[in-house]
Design a protein around this motif. Structure first.
Motif, short mmCIF file in Angstrom:
data_model
loop_
_atom_site.label_atom_id
_atom_site.label_comp_id
_atom_site.label_asym_id
_atom_site.label_seq_id
_atom_site.Cartn_x
_atom_site.Cartn_y
_atom_site.Cartn_z
N TYR A 1 0.81 -1.21 0.00
CA TYR A 1 0.00 0.00 0.00
C TYR A 1 0.85 1.27 0.00
CZ TYR A 1 -4.22 -2.71 0.53
OH TYR A 1 -5.26 -3.58 0.31
N ARG B 1 -7.11 8.20 10.07
CA ARG B 1 -6.96 7.33 11.24
C ARG B 1 -6.82 8.12 12.54
NH1 ARG B 1 -6.47 2.10 9.72
NH2 ARG B 1 -5.82 1.73 7.56
N CYS C 1 -13.71 11.17 7.55
CA CYS C 1 -14.54 10.20 6.83
C CYS C 1 -16.01 10.59 6.88
CB CYS C 1 -14.34 8.80 7.41
SG CYS C 1 -12.73 8.07 7.03
N ASP D 1 -0.21 9.07 -1.48
CA ASP D 1 -0.59 9.34 -0.10
C ASP D 1 -0.99 10.79 0.14
OD1 ASP D 1 1.77 10.77 -0.08
OD2 ASP D 1 2.79 9.47 1.35
N SER E 1 -5.59 8.17 4.22
CA SER E 1 -5.82 7.18 5.28
C SER E 1 -5.09 7.51 6.57
CB SER E 1 -5.42 5.78 4.79
OG SER E 1 -4.05 5.74 4.45
N LYS E 2 -3.85 8.01 6.49
CA LYS E 2 -3.12 8.33 7.71
C LYS E 2 -3.83 9.43 8.50
CE LYS E 2 1.51 7.10 6.01
NZ LYS E 2 2.86 7.64 5.69
N ILE F 1 -12.61 1.35 4.05
CA ILE F 1 -11.24 0.87 4.17
C ILE F 1 -10.76 0.87 5.62
CG2 ILE F 1 -8.83 1.45 3.62
CD1 ILE F 1 -9.79 2.33 0.85
N LEU F 2 -11.08 1.93 6.36
CA LEU F 2 -10.61 2.01 7.74
C LEU F 2 -11.30 1.02 8.67
CD1 LEU F 2 -10.02 5.82 8.39
CD2 LEU F 2 -8.50 4.08 7.44
N CYS G 1 -13.56 1.64 -0.24
CA CYS G 1 -14.73 2.37 0.25
C CYS G 1 -15.78 2.35 -0.85
CB CYS G 1 -14.36 3.81 0.59
SG CYS G 1 -13.40 4.00 2.11
N HIS H 1 -8.68 3.17 -3.25
CA HIS H 1 -7.54 3.61 -2.44
C HIS H 1 -7.97 4.79 -1.60
CE1 HIS H 1 -3.45 4.49 -1.25
NE2 HIS H 1 -3.52 5.70 -1.76
N CYS H 2 -7.53 4.83 -0.34
CA CYS H 2 -7.79 5.99 0.51
C CYS H 2 -6.55 6.87 0.50
CB CYS H 2 -8.12 5.57 1.94
SG CYS H 2 -8.46 7.00 3.01
#
Length: 212
Positions: A75, A170, A176, A80, A166-167, A199-200, A206, A162-163
Motif C-alpha cells: 500500500y 486514522r 470520513c 498518499d 488514510s493516515k 477501508i478504515l 470504500c 484507495h484511501c
C-alpha cells in the motif's frame, strides 16, 4: 479486456490487485492482455519483495485456485497526498485548539471541497449517472482510484479503491464522516448516499450506494 494501469508489468499487476481485489494469475492475464506465464513471472518477483501473498481456494471441481492479494507493504506504493504533512498539521491544530479547532478546520475543508466540486458538477436536473461519473472523475484525480458502476437493482455504486488520506483519517475520524456528507451535498437533495464498505473498517475499498 485491457486496463489503464500505468508503468511496468509488475506495477500493472499491483494496480489490478489494488483496483479489482484478489485475483488469480489467469484472471489478471486476461485483464492485462498478456499471457498467464508473463503474469506468473511478475508475481514471483513481487512475492519475493513481500508485496503480495496468496491463498489457495478450494473449488468444487479440480485443483484449488491460487488467489493473489496485496500485502500491507504494497500500500505504500500508492499515492498518499502528502499525508505526513497533513497528519502533522492535524496534530498541531489538536494541541493548539482542541477538538473545536479540529471541527472548524474539517468543516472549512469540506466547504471548500464542496464549492470546488460543484463548480465542475452538472446541475441537479442532470441525470444521476452524469453527476456520479463527474464525482468519480474528480476523486480519481485526487488519488482515490475511484470508479462507478450501475448495480443489478438499478442503484449506482461509487467505489474508491484507495484511501488517499488514510493516515490523516486514522487520527481524525471526522474526515470520513465529512466525506460522506460532502458526497450527499454535491450530488443533490434528490440523491441518497450510503457507505457500504470502508477501508478504515478493514474492507478492501470504500463503496457508496447511490440511489435517486
Amino acid at each position: 479486456m485491457g486496463t489503464n494501469a500505468p508503468g511496468s508489468g509488475r506495477e500493472r499487476v499491483l494496480f489490478v490487485l489494488k483496483t479489482k481485489g484478489p485475483q488469480t494469475a489467469a484472471r489478471m492475464a486476461k485483464r492485462l492482455s498478456v499471457t498467464a506465464m508473463a503474469v506468473r513471472q511478475h508475481l514471483a518477483v513481487l512475492q519475493a519483495e513481500k508485496l503480495i501473498d496468496f491463498t489457495d481456494e478450494r473449488r468444487q471441481v479440480g485443483r484449488p485456485a491460487r488467489v493473489w492479494q496485496l500485502t500491507p507493504k504494497a500500500y505504500a506504493r500508492f499515492p498518499d497526498r502528502h499525508e505526513d504533512l497533513a497528519v502533522g498539521m492535524l496534530q498541531a491544530v489538536q494541541r493548539a485548539f482542541g477538538d473545536k479547532g479540529i471541527e472548524r478546520l474539517t468543516a472549512e475543508r469540506t466547504r471548500q471541497q464542496a464549492d470546488s466540486y460543484r463548480a465542475r458538477m452538472a446541475g441537479s436536473d442532470a441525470p444521476i449517472e452524469k453527476r456520479v461519473a463527474t464525482l468519480a472523475r474528480i476523486r480519481r484525480e485526487e488519488g482515490f482510484m475511484a470508479e462507478w458502476r450501475r448495480r443489478g437493482d438499478g442503484s449506482l455504486e461509487l467505489v474508491e479503491n484507495h484511501c488517499a488520506i488514510s493516515k490523516a483519517a486514522r487520527i481524525c475520524a471526522k474526515l470520513c464522516g465529512d466525506e460522506l456528507q460532502l458526497f450527499r451535498s454535491v450530488l443533490g437533495e434528490d440523491v441518497s448516499v450510503e457507505r457500504t464498505e470502508h477501508i478504515l473498517s478493514g474492507d478492501r475499498c470504500c463503496t457508496y450506494c447511490i440511489t435517486g
